[in-house]
Design a protein around this motif. Structure first.
Motif, PDB file in Angstrom:
ATOM      1  N   LEU A 216       0.704  -1.089  -0.058  1.00 58.13           N
ATOM      2  CA  LEU A 216       0.016  -0.063   0.006  1.00 58.13           C
ATOM      3  C   LEU A 216       0.832   1.154   0.024  1.00 58.13           C
ATOM      4  N   ALA A 217       2.067   1.285   0.701  1.00 54.10           N
ATOM      5  CA  ALA A 217       2.837   2.485   0.851  1.00 54.10           C
ATOM      6  C   ALA A 217       3.576   2.795  -0.568  1.00 54.10           C
ATOM      7  N   GLN A 218       3.779   1.599  -1.380  1.00 55.86           N
ATOM      8  CA  GLN A 218       4.175   1.898  -2.525  1.00 55.86           C
ATOM      9  C   GLN A 218       3.346   2.496  -3.734  1.00 55.86           C
ATOM     10  N   MET A 219       2.030   1.844  -3.491  1.00 54.62           N
ATOM     11  CA  MET A 219       0.714   2.275  -4.291  1.00 54.62           C
ATOM     12  C   MET A 219       0.608   3.836  -3.976  1.00 54.62           C
ATOM     13  N   VAL A 220       0.549   4.145  -2.905  1.00 54.27           N
ATOM     14  CA  VAL A 220      -0.042   5.595  -2.653  1.00 54.27           C
ATOM     15  C   VAL A 220       1.295   6.580  -2.554  1.00 54.27           C
ATOM     16  N   GLY A 221       2.383   6.050  -2.321  1.00 53.44           N
ATOM     17  CA  GLY A 221       3.679   6.886  -2.380  1.00 53.44           C
ATOM     18  C   GLY A 221       3.728   7.465  -1.090  1.00 53.44           C
ATOM     19  N   ALA A 222       3.368   6.828   0.022  1.00 49.32           N
ATOM     20  CA  ALA A 222       3.644   7.131   1.459  1.00 49.32           C
ATOM     21  C   ALA A 222       4.344   6.384   2.192  1.00 49.32           C
ATOM     22  N   ASN A 223       4.704   6.925   3.438  1.00 56.74           N
ATOM     23  CA  ASN A 223       5.663   6.123   4.506  1.00 56.74           C
ATOM     24  C   ASN A 223       4.885   5.216   4.837  1.00 56.74           C
ATOM     25  N   PRO A 224       5.599   3.774   5.083  1.00 59.79           N
ATOM     26  CA  PRO A 224       4.843   2.769   5.538  1.00 59.79           C
ATOM     27  C   PRO A 224       4.117   2.926   7.149  1.00 59.79           C
ATOM     28  N   ASN A 225       5.128   3.829   7.867  1.00 62.10           N
ATOM     29  CA  ASN A 225       4.144   4.319   9.392  1.00 62.10           C
ATOM     30  C   ASN A 225       2.955   5.031   8.997  1.00 62.10           C
ATOM     31  N   THR A 226       2.829   5.589   8.082  1.00 59.38           N
ATOM     32  CA  THR A 226       1.621   6.498   7.744  1.00 59.38           C
ATOM     33  C   THR A 226       0.519   5.556   7.442  1.00 59.38           C
ATOM     34  N   VAL A 227       0.859   4.757   6.559  1.00 61.08           N
ATOM     35  CA  VAL A 227       0.121   3.664   5.978  1.00 61.08           C
ATOM     36  C   VAL A 227      -0.369   2.541   7.204  1.00 61.08           C
ATOM     37  N   GLN A 228       0.498   2.350   8.159  1.00 62.56           N
ATOM     38  CA  GLN A 228       0.160   1.552   9.127  1.00 62.56           C
ATOM     39  C   GLN A 228      -0.743   2.294  10.155  1.00 62.56           C
ATOM     40  N   ARG A 229      -0.536   3.602  10.424  1.00 62.30           N
ATOM     41  CA  ARG A 229      -1.603   4.467  11.237  1.00 62.30           C
ATOM     42  C   ARG A 229      -2.959   4.242  10.590  1.00 62.30           C
ATOM     43  N   ALA A 230      -3.155   4.465   9.181  1.00 63.23           N
ATOM     44  CA  ALA A 230      -4.325   4.583   8.455  1.00 63.23           C
ATOM     45  C   ALA A 230      -5.274   2.890   8.860  1.00 63.23           C
TER      46      ALA A 230
END
Length: 123
Positions: free
Chosen positions: A38-52
């Motif tokens: 997901l982090a790669q797909m949306v171009g976000a930090n994995p920690n941010t994806v984890q929080r979501a």
């Protein structure tokens, strides 16, 4: 996905992931892509994806299985309530914008009908 700098990224991602659940692109019981994917797909930090994703779990739309990853809830009622929340939020935003633009209710309803019918002809 285009991110809005005025809203925390994790919140935008939670909303985006929630939309995947409410529109059925992530069906009930299905496996959610990994944090890394997901982090790669949306171009976000994995920690941010984890929080979501953690927020989706808190809301009851997803759950974790220790060795298998995350899954969409099977609770159709929770998904339906979330879907209604999405609809309400979108309607609130649209209604406010139309009122600010000076549109009347009949004008607004007519525009919605036109747009809805145009969308059907493109499907």
């Amino acid at each position: 996905m285009e991110l809005n700098s005025a809203i925390p990224i994790w919140s935008q991602l939670r909303d985006e992931f929630s939309r995947h659940i409410t529109n059925g692109s992530w069906p009930p019981g299905s496996k959610i892509p990994s944090v890394r994917d997901l982090a790669q797909m949306v171009g976000a930090n994995p920690n941010t994806v984890q929080r979501a994703l953690a927020e989706l779990e808190r809301e009851g739309l997803a759950f974790s299985e220790r060795t298998s990853g995350r899954f969409v809830t099977d609770d159709e009622e929770k998904i339906s309530l979330s879907r209604q929340g999405v609809f309400k939020s979108l309607t609130d935003q649209f209604t406010l914008a139309m009122k600010k633009a000076g549109a009347t209710l009949p004008q607004t309803l007519e525009l919605i009908k036109q747009q809805w019918n145009e969308g059907e002809s493109h499907d």
